[in-house]
Design a protein around this motif. Structure first.
Motif, PDB file in Angstrom:
ATOM      1  N   GLY A   7       8.389   7.298   5.079  1.00 21.21           N
ATOM      2  CA  GLY A   7       7.160   7.506   4.323  1.00 21.21           C
ATOM      3  C   GLY A   7       6.577   8.896   4.537  1.00 21.21           C
ATOM      4  O   GLY A   7       6.213   9.588   3.587  1.00 21.21           O
ATOM      5  N   THR A  59       9.636   2.211  10.637  1.00 17.60           N
ATOM      6  CA  THR A  59       9.729   1.305   9.483  1.00 17.60           C
ATOM      7  C   THR A  59      11.084   0.619   9.458  1.00 17.60           C
ATOM      8  O   THR A  59      11.188  -0.585   9.174  1.00 17.60           O
ATOM      9  N   GLN A  81       4.811  -0.420   4.068  1.00 16.76           N
ATOM     10  CA  GLN A  81       4.210   0.917   4.136  1.00 16.76           C
ATOM     11  C   GLN A  81       3.864   1.406   2.728  1.00 16.76           C
ATOM     12  O   GLN A  81       2.798   1.935   2.493  1.00 16.76           O
ATOM     13  N   ASP A 125       2.537  -2.170   8.736  1.00 14.01           N
ATOM     14  CA  ASP A 125       3.127  -0.841   8.613  1.00 14.01           C
ATOM     15  C   ASP A 125       2.142   0.087   7.912  1.00 14.01           C
ATOM     16  O   ASP A 125       2.012   0.075   6.698  1.00 14.01           O
ATOM     17  N   GLU A 126       1.437   0.854   8.699  1.00 10.79           N
ATOM     18  CA  GLU A 126       0.483   1.846   8.178  1.00 10.79           C
ATOM     19  C   GLU A 126      -0.484   1.256   7.174  1.00 10.79           C
ATOM     20  O   GLU A 126      -0.580   1.721   6.038  1.00 10.79           O
TER      21      GLU A 126
HETATM   22 MG   LIG Z   1       7.396   4.333   8.092  1.00 13.02          MG
END
Ligand SMILES: [Mg+2]
Ligand SMILES: Nc1ncnc2c1ncn2[C@@H]1O[C@H](COP(=O)(O)OP(=O)(O)OP(=O)(O)O)[C@@H](O)[C@H]1O
Ligand SMILES: Nc1ncnc2c1ncn2[C@@H]1O[C@H](COP(=O)(O)OP(=O)(O)OP(=O)(O)O)[C@@H](O)[C@H]1O
Ligand SMILES: [Mg+2]
Lengths: 237, 336, 377, 441, 263
Positions: free
Chosen positions: A140, E41, E83, E174-175
């Motif tokens: 990400g 992740t 995420q 996740d975030e």
């Molecule tokens: Mg990640």
């Protein structure tokens, strides 16, 4: 005060035939300035950015760049006028390699852009390692770096960033802010939306707080940081 | 034992026709795969686009023939090909403006595009039959063979003949050139990359200053050229009949899919997989066996795995098996 | 009494779909008979005949039955059609029989239709496959052919014909090396040619259509040198085949329904005057089908199927004056005067049993790029 | 205009079209015959059912099934196998052998799959699997071929197949659904992992394989030689015409016996088909509006997330694939019953797959009522574009002189206006409502 | 509660997770931090059954759950968020939440036809629950909007909301914070804490916002290059040189320049 370099002036509008999201919203930025937009989720920050970039119809109000009215131009024409934009979501070409993503950023440039690319690689070293990997396979945070790198490749006259630091690690975020300051030092106006608002407002020359599509507070970064109401409601105390 | 004769027999009946047919499918599949890769829908009108292009080529071939213009040993149709390509380009561009553009602006789902292309298919269907009729048309001329079976036998003194048709030769050569060009264009040139970028993320392409309408236009132009070339070569090798071209859609799609949609290399591979599986699996190995096996082992029956009645079934079965192991085709195609 | 000034005949063929390239010439054939009758002014008191075309799609039962209903609603007194056996059966069972409508099909040759409960309403001008198989076997035997490979178009016509050729030929002591189907409308026949070549045989019998897969097979077999002589049943006999294939076809042979009258040639001549190919498959049969309707109507003095149905076999068979194409006016006049005719038409029509065509055959050989009749059988 | 009103009007419009078809010859399009109108309606109802099945798969679950033709054909096969009487002697001659061969064939495949699962990937596994498959295939053919030859040699011109069970034909409808469901289960087990167009072409291919089997396995249903004269659930028109009571009844309504009998039979079918359609529509509608429908939409929107939220995506896909296919099978059985014959050569993807897809999309995918409307309307158009096309041509040529060559050429080509007009109408409808006439909410 | 043993996940030649071993204690809120691309992740994806591991094992309460598919893990009480938000875009936000609970009787076809009463009752309860969650996340006003048409941050909240619809044992976040307004994020932190304390959920949290981690997590695990780099309280981590160099950094270099220029 003279007319700012880029201004979305009293914009009102929404998506398609839906309800208005923006209500008489104004955002502006001048050369050498960093303007930061903050506000709660769904306030219309991204929408305001898209409106400035011509990705939705504004029902009233205008967008002007360097004094010229560009309200009716298509996004693509605005790119040619020198505007660069990193959207909040789907901001990379997932099936293309990192390098090709950057090349696409420089699509409208006809000059040699290899040194700009080197600069981007210097800024985000991880991207250099992964230059031949499909961008869709990145993590990400790495994607976010590609997205910002792509916009920098344009060598724009004005740069608009929608949450560039979402999901990047602290060290990269600092690098990124550093770079943004550096870039803005060169006279490039930068308009960005940020949720890492404290850091962002610290480097901002100008801050906007948007609530429900309208300007709620406006001031310098420091002013907003100092405003207890703003701190409490939007910056997490 | 006579390996030479066995090999010649196999080449004559399996390899050469298979390769030629495979190249024809591949050229057709390239068009389909390109539309899918860049405009992101399965274009059912492709068969009829091929028919249209070929029709124009045929009409001009006839005109040239009546003027006495010819291309020597090569078919006159090659001279008419550029005209056919231009006419097809005009047709697809008009179609795009009149039909597909609207749905692009609406950001319609791919399946809507598929249905729209079905509508376009119907209309082109009618258009072609209007102009040239539903019947069989032959327009090949020039030297029919590079080498004839009889000549080959005399030359080599073998029992088996080997025939290579001019059209087969041209098809294979063209297929190789076209694929190489396309591959280079998409991966190395700026325009090619911008096309891939557009197919990946339309909005972002816009933000990069890529002109979407230009990308679409170039795609159609290439597709029109591919369709006309594929159609003309197929027509030269077999014959032209609108209904056959419509039917061709099925193996062409099969080829594009086995290879992996959106991948030019995949289209080529897919074309050969489909063509070869049709010919190979239903081949009666009796003759070949007769040459290479010792007398005592010679097959009594036809040594045929499946009768040719099942040739389409076989090629589709192979397609399904390939997909089970490679769910997006041999060359990792796209899926929208 | 109530004889109409206008007689309507339905023409129900697959104008779109797999045999769309045959249908127009078939329809032209049928319409030729109709205009001939109209122009003669001899039907009833100068009645005109109006064709009503409708589409079966060849393979679309739903479309075919709906269109048959439409034809009846529009006042058709008889239906020339259908063409492909599947839709023909559907129309017969679901429209013609319930409505008591007569159908004469120029092309549905499936033996299955023979046995169908048709209330005597179904006729055909194409001979049944069984008979032709015997004829072909005897031609092969006479020419000293020992072994054959057979390929057939994958429908009931091809399958039935192939079966019957195979059994007749084997009964006569010949060897059949392979029997394999091909699909019409698919351009590539490499696989079929390869299998046929491998199986071998003196000649290749192609039980298909001359402007469909049959042509592709012959072309492929010649190109690869797999076979050089071909056995050609009726679907493969027509001028376009030698024209399209060229001199390589010389020496191939076959048979087509027809007596020693000049019917076929006359018809072909008239057709080319009008600008269509009268040798194209089933075009003569279509002419005959339409002619039979009109002659039977004249003989019964009525356009009601109930009345004229019994006359169809009568006008088709002896006794009576032989009638060739182009002589419909004369035939109508004879009938009007209470005389008898034996309609020969373009294909030597002779109906037997339950509306079947008996079929005498002409043996054809391709010589110098032309179909030449060498014998009658 | 409220949505409900608009949708009611759309259905009323289709009703009006059928009414006009039944009563007037105006506009050159209608034929003014109730027989014609009911013929169109009956096929329209069957089409609507198929569209409902496809909508279940695509509209609810996003499965791109382009194998509808295959399931329709299986339904048709079920009619033959259920309702025809057994061919005398066929069972003894070769039927048992064939059955044995089929069992052996299935066992071979099972063994191959078992081996594949049990052994680790590598050369041994490949070799073992190949060996099993090849040996199995040889045995299968060795057992099968004599049986097939024996059955096919029984009166080949008229029979040559094993025949059916001689059960009432109505039973074939559910059995057709069951047969289609069984095959769908096998296909689903193997192919449902594929995405979008890959699944599409795989199902298309499997449908082609099914048709190839139907066309070439003469022992099963006579192949391309067709099975004609299937039993019917309704009396034959000729019998009605010969029944004095019926003739009298008809006369009392002011109808002649022929018209009355044909209408009676067609109306009978209409009622049966409508009943089936309504039941299926109700079931589909209830399912759609329930948590089950919500789960399906979630899976369609985002499989990964639905999976993470505890939904067993593959099983649900399989379930809906089987259901949708079974519905197509039922419709196929109904259609074969209506035709009274099985003609494998008539199954082609354009008519039996893509036309159904057009119905679903034009009607509005994701909406059951849309599918039904699409089925009825598009079928009406499919039949009626022919006169419309001819009209169009006549309009175009009306200005030209009588003997102009172009005019003659155009009139000659009028038949091809059918598909041309179909395309035009399709494009017009999709232009003015790209999401279908009755879109998903 | 969760034990990860020598886990490897390779993409081609690239080792995204390269021998990571860690333990998550029951009832803890464990933070998982590390540079972009460290493999966090990917680790989540392997544990949650989205990706098969190249090698290594995952245990949950002593039971080997390696390679179990996500839907089975869900029923074992293991939930995760994504995420990049994975909303069901054509469904309303409320429906996005209502679809979550497993074993709804209305998910059986039979019941949709013959058990309508029971479904209606269940639906009422579910709806109330969903509204409660929306209320909690301060997004009640978008309950009836399509999830595809809400803002990026709102999608993140919805993602979190889904985990609140059922009684989970362990939740992997996740975030959740990326793109979420800070004020709201800290409210969320409080909620997580409450869920942890009152309902005994165990949490594993990936986040790059140190303030958020600081409010919530103990212990904190640092990953780098596919391996565990360090573990401890946040303060311990902040003092670790390796972590500073790889991850935390030392703050803005240009900041002084900036202030100087303004002055
Ligand atoms: Mg990640
Ligand atoms: N499908 C894939 N194919 C190839 N490489 C991949 C793939 N998915 C992830 N990677 C690589 O694995 C590494 C770990 O990725 P991961 O998403 O786990 O990072 P992360 O720790 O979550 O980072 P972030 O904080 O940026 O989200 C990255 O370098 C990425 O490029
Ligand atoms: N594509 C869209 N179509 C319709 N409505 C939309 C769309 N995208 C956003 N909205 C609506 O517009 C409003 C503002 O969204 P916007 O994305 O501008 O918020 P934001 O301030 O950027 O929030 P965040 O910080 O969460 O990104 C939201 O309430 C959302 O429901
Ligand atoms: Mg936003």
């Amino acid at each position: 005060m003279s007319e700012p370099f880029l201004i979305g002036d009293s914009m009102t509008g929404g998506y398609g035939k839906g309800p208005d999201i923006l209500h008489d919203c104004t955002i502006a930025v001048n050369p050498g300035e960093i303007a930061v937009i903050v506000g709660p989720n769904g306030a219309g920050k991204s929408t305001a950015m898209k409106a400035v970039f011509g990705m939705l119809n504004v029902r009233s109000g205008a967008v002007r760049l360097g004094g010229e009215d560009i309200t009716t131009l298509s996004p693509q024409e605005r790119v040619i006028k020198g505007m660069g934009f990193v959207p909040q979501t789907s901001n990379i070409f997932t099936s293309m390699t990192v390098e090709e993503n950057l090349e696409m950023g420089a699509f409208i440039r006809t000059d040699d852009f290899s040194d700009t690319m080197d600069q981007v690689y210097h800024l985000f070293p991880i991207l250099k390692d992964k230059r031949h990997q499909a961008a869709g396979e990145l993590s990400g945070g790495q994607r976010q770096q590609v997205a910002v790198g792509r916009a920098l490749m344009t060598k724009p006259k004005v740069l608009m960033l929608d949450e560039p630091t979402a999901g990047v690690s602290p060290i990269v975020m600092d690098e990124l802010f550093d770079r943004i300051i550096e870039v803005s030092r060169t006279g490039l106006p930068i308009l960005m939306v940020e949720q890492n608002a404290k850091q962002a407002l610290e480097i901002a020359d100008k801050g906007y707080v948007l609530v429900q599509g309208a300007n709620a507070y406006t001031g310098t970064g420091q002013e907003l940081l100092a405003d207890p109401e703003v701190r409490k409601s939007f910056l997490g105390g | 034992m006579d390996f030479l004769n066995a090999f010649v027999a196999l080449s004559n009946f399996v390899l050469i026709p298979g390769i030629a047919y495979g190249s024809q499918l591949a050229l057709g599949a390239l068009g389909v795969t390109l539309i899918y890769g860049i405009l992101r829908f399965s274009n059912f009108a492709h068969g009829d686009t091929m028919a249209f292009g070929t029709m124009v080529v045929i009409l001009f071939t006839w005109l040239f023939q009546s003027w006495g213009i010819s291309a020597g040993p090569l078919p006159t149709a090659l001279l008419a090909l550029p005209i056919g390509i231009v006419a097809t380009m005009a047709l697809v561009l008009v179609t795009d403006k009149a039909v597909f553009k609207f749905y692009r602006e609406q950001k319609a789902k791919p399946v809507v595009f598929v249905m729209v292309s079905l509508g376009v298919m119907f209309m082109m269907n009618g258009l072609v039959r209007f102009i040239i009729g539903p019947g069989d048309q032959r327009f090949g001329d020039g030297e029919r063979f590079i080498i004839k079976a009889g000549t080959f036998k005399k030359m080599t003194g073998l029992d088996e003949g080997l025939a290579i048709k001019t059209s087969q030769g041209i098809t294979v050569v063209t297929a190789i050139i076209v694929v190489a060009l396309l591959f280079w264009f998409l991966n190395k040139t700026r325009t090619g990359k911008s096309m891939r970028a557009y197919s990946d993320n339309e909005d972002l392409a816009l933000l990069s200053g890529i002109n979407p309408e230009r990308v679409v236009m170039i795609t159609w132009l290439i597709v029109a050229a591919l369709a006309t070339i594929a159609g003309t070569l197929y027509g030269l090798d077999k014959s032209f009949k609108p209904f056959t071209y419509f039917q061709l859609l099925l193996p062409i799609f099969a080829a594009a899919i086995v290879g992996g949609l959106g991948s030019p290399l995949g289209a080529i591979a897919g074309g050969f997989v489909i063509a070869m599986s049709e010919v190979m699996i239903t081949y009666a190995w009796k003759k070949v066996g007769g040459y290479i096996l010792p007398e005592s082992l010679e097959p009594e029956g036809l040594a045929q795995l499946l009768s040719t009645d099942y040739k389409f079934a076989v090629s589709f079965a192979i397609l399904v098996v390939v997909l089970l192991f490679k769910p997006t085709g041999i060359f990792k195609g796209k899926a929208v | 009494e109530g004889q109409p000034k206008e007689v309507k005949l339905g023409i129900l063929f697959g104008f779109t779909g797999p045999i769309e390239s045959l249908a127009p010439t078939m329809a032209s054939g049928a319409e030729l008979a109709m205009s001939e009758v109209s122009e003669s002014g001899k039907l009833f008191d100068g009645a005109t005949v109006t064709p009503l075309r409708a589409d079966t799609g060849c393979i679309d039962n739903g479309l075919a039955t709906a269109n048959a209903e439409k034809l009846i609603a529009e006042g058709a007194s008889g239906i020339v059609g259908g063409d492909c056996s599947g839709v023909t059966g559907a129309i017969l069972q679901n429209v013609a029989i319930p409505n008591g409508m007569v159908m004469i099909s120029p092309s549905a040759s499936s033996p299955g239709l023979t046995s169908m409960e048709d209330n005597g309403l179904f006729f055909r001008t194409t001979p049944s496959d069984a008979r032709q198989g015997e004829i072909m076997a005897s031609i092969l035997a006479d020419r000293g052919v020992d072994s054959i490979a057979i390929t057939y178009t994958n429908n009931d016509y091809g399958k039935g014909l192939a079966d019957s050729i195979q059994s007749s030929f084997e009964a006569a002591g010949g060897e059949v090396t392979i029997v394999t189907a091909h699909e019409d409308g698919k351009g590539d026949y490499s696989a079929e040619v390869a299998a046929l070549a491998s199986a071998g045989g003196d000649i290749l019998v192609v039980a298909g259509y001359l402007d469909q897969g049959g042509l592709g097979i012959i072309q492929g077999a010649l190109d690869t040198g797999a076979f050089d002589t071909f056995g050609l049943p009726d679907g493969m006999i027509g001028d376009s085949l030698p024209t399209n294939v060229g001199s390589d076809l010389n020496g191939s042979f076959g048979q087509i329904a027809g007596s020693d009258s000049e019917g076929a040639e006359i018809f072909a001549g008239k057709a080319s005057e009008l600008g269509f190919d009268g040798t194209s498959a089933y075009s003569p049969e279509s002419y005959d089908a339409a002619a039979l309707f009109l002659l039977a109507m004249q003989a019964s003095g009525s356009v009601d199927p109930k009345d004229y149905v019994s006359k169809i076999t009568e006008v088709a068979n002896a006794p009576g004056e032989k009638i060739n194409p182009g002589e419909l006016g004369k035939a109508l006049e004879i009938l009007a005067n209470g005389g008898e005719i034996d309609y020969e038409g373009a294909t030597g029509v002779n109906l037997i049993g339950p509306g079947e065509s008996a079929g005498s055959f002409r043996e054809i050989e391709v010589q110098d790029g032309k179909n030449v009749t060498v014998k009658f059988r | 205009m409220s949505d409900t009103l608009k949708h009611t009007l759309l259905f009323a419009f289709v009703g009006l079209l059928l009414l006009l078809e039944g009563t007037t010859t105006a506009f050159g399009v209608f034929s003014g015959s109730w027989n014609s109108s009911l013929t169109i309606l009956n096929m329209g109802l069957i089409s609507a059912i198929m569209a409902l099945g496809v909508n279940l798969q695509w509209g609810f679950a996003g499965l791109f099934n382009v194998g509808i033709m295959g399931f329709t054909a299986l339904g048709g096969l079920a009619v033959v196998l259920t309702s025809m009487s057994p061919t005398p002697g066929a069972w003894e001659a070769g039927g048992q052998r064939i059955l044995l061969a089929l069992v052996l064939g299935a066992a071979t495949i099972a063994a191959a799959i078992y081996t594949y699962r049990k052994l680790a990937a590598g050369l041994t596994r490949t070799v073992a699997m190949l060996a099993i498959l090849i040996i199995g295939f040889v045995i299968y053919r060795a057992v099968l071929d004599p049986g097939v030859a024996a059955v096919e040699s029984i009166n080949p011109a008229l029979e040559g197949n094993i025949g059916g069970l001689g059960l009432p034909v109505l039973l074939a409808w559910p059995l057709g659904g069951l047969l289609a469901a069984g095959v769908a289960w096998m296909i689903g087990k193997t192919a449902l992992g594929l995405r979008s167009d890959y699944l599409a072409i795989a199902t298309l291919g499997i449908a082609e394989i099914i048709i190839a089997v139907l066309k070439n396995e003469d022992w099963l249903s006579r192949g391309v030689k067709n099975v004609v004269g299937l039993p019917r659930p309704l009396p034959y028109e000729v019998d009605l015409q010969g029944d004095p009571a019926f003739v009298e009844k008809a006369a009392s309504w002011g109808l002649d016996a022929t018209t009355a009998s044909t209408l009676y039979v067609k109306l009978g079918y209409s009622l049966m088909f409508t009943a089936v359609l309504l039941v299926l529509l109700w079931m589909a509608q209830m399912a759609l509006k329930s948590p089950w429908g919500r789960m399906m939409r979630a899976i369609r929107d985002n499989e990964v997330a639905a999976n993470a939220m505890g939904k067993h995506v593959t099983r649900r896909h399989l379930q809906i694939f089987i259901l949708g296919s079974a519905i197509c099978g039922v419709a196929g059985a109904m259609m074969t019953t209506l035709d009274s014959q099985l003609t494998p050569g008539t199954y082609n993807p354009l008519r039996f797959t893509f036309l159904i897809w057009v119905m679903v999309i034009v009607g509005g995918s994701g909406n059951n009522f849309g599918s039904v409307l699409g089925g009825l309307l598009v079928w009406f158009l499919w039949i009626k574009v022919e006169p419309m096309g001819v009209m169009l041509i006549e309009l175009v040529t009306s200005g030209m002189s009588e003997d102009s060559g172009l005019r003659a050429h155009l009139l000659e080509s009028a038949a091809h206006m059918r598909l041309f007009t179909m395309g035009l109408v399709l494009l017009l409808v999709l232009r003015f409502s790209p999401r279908g006439l009755i879109p998903e909410k | 509660m969760i034990v990860v043993e020598d886990l490897h996940k390779h993409f081609g030649g690239f080792h995204a997770v390269d021998g990571a071993s860690l333990e998550i204690a029951k009832g803890s809120i464990t933070g998982l931090i590390g540079p972009n691309g460290a493999g966090k992740t990917t680790l989540f994806n392997v544990v949650a059954g989205v990706l098969p591991p190249t090698s290594g094992r995952v245990l949950m309460d002593g039971e080997d759950i390696t390679g179990l598919p996500p839907h089975e893990l869900f029923h074992k009480g293991l939930l995760r968020t994504f995420q990049i938000a994975h909303e069901f875009s054509s469904m309303t936000c409320r429906e996005n939440l209502m679809m979550v609970p497993g074993n709804q009787s209305g998910e059986t076809l039979w019941n949709t036809w013959f058990g309508r009463k029971r479904i209606a009752d269940e639906e009422r309860a579910l709806r109330a629950k969903a509204d409660e969650v929306l209320e909690f996340l301060t997004i009640s006003h978008i309950a009836d909007l399509k999830a595809g048409e809400i803002s990026g941050g709102q999608k993140k909240l919805l993602e979190l909301g889904r985990t609140m619809m059922v009684d989970a044992k362990i939740v992997f976040l996740d975030e959740v914070g990326a793109g979420v307004n800070r004020t709201l994020l800290y409210t969320i932190a409080d909620a997580i804490k409450r869920l942890n304390e009152e309902r005994g959920y165990t949490f594993v949290v990936i986040e790059h916002d140190m303030e958020f981690i600081g409010r919530l997590c103990d212990p904190v695990i640092v990953m780098a290059e596919g391996k565990k780099l360090a573990e401890g309280t946040l303060d311990e981590i902040k003092a670790n040189d390796q972590v500073i160099e790889a991850y935390l950094g030392t703050g803005l270099k240009n900041k002084d320049k900036l202030q100087g220029a303004d002055a």
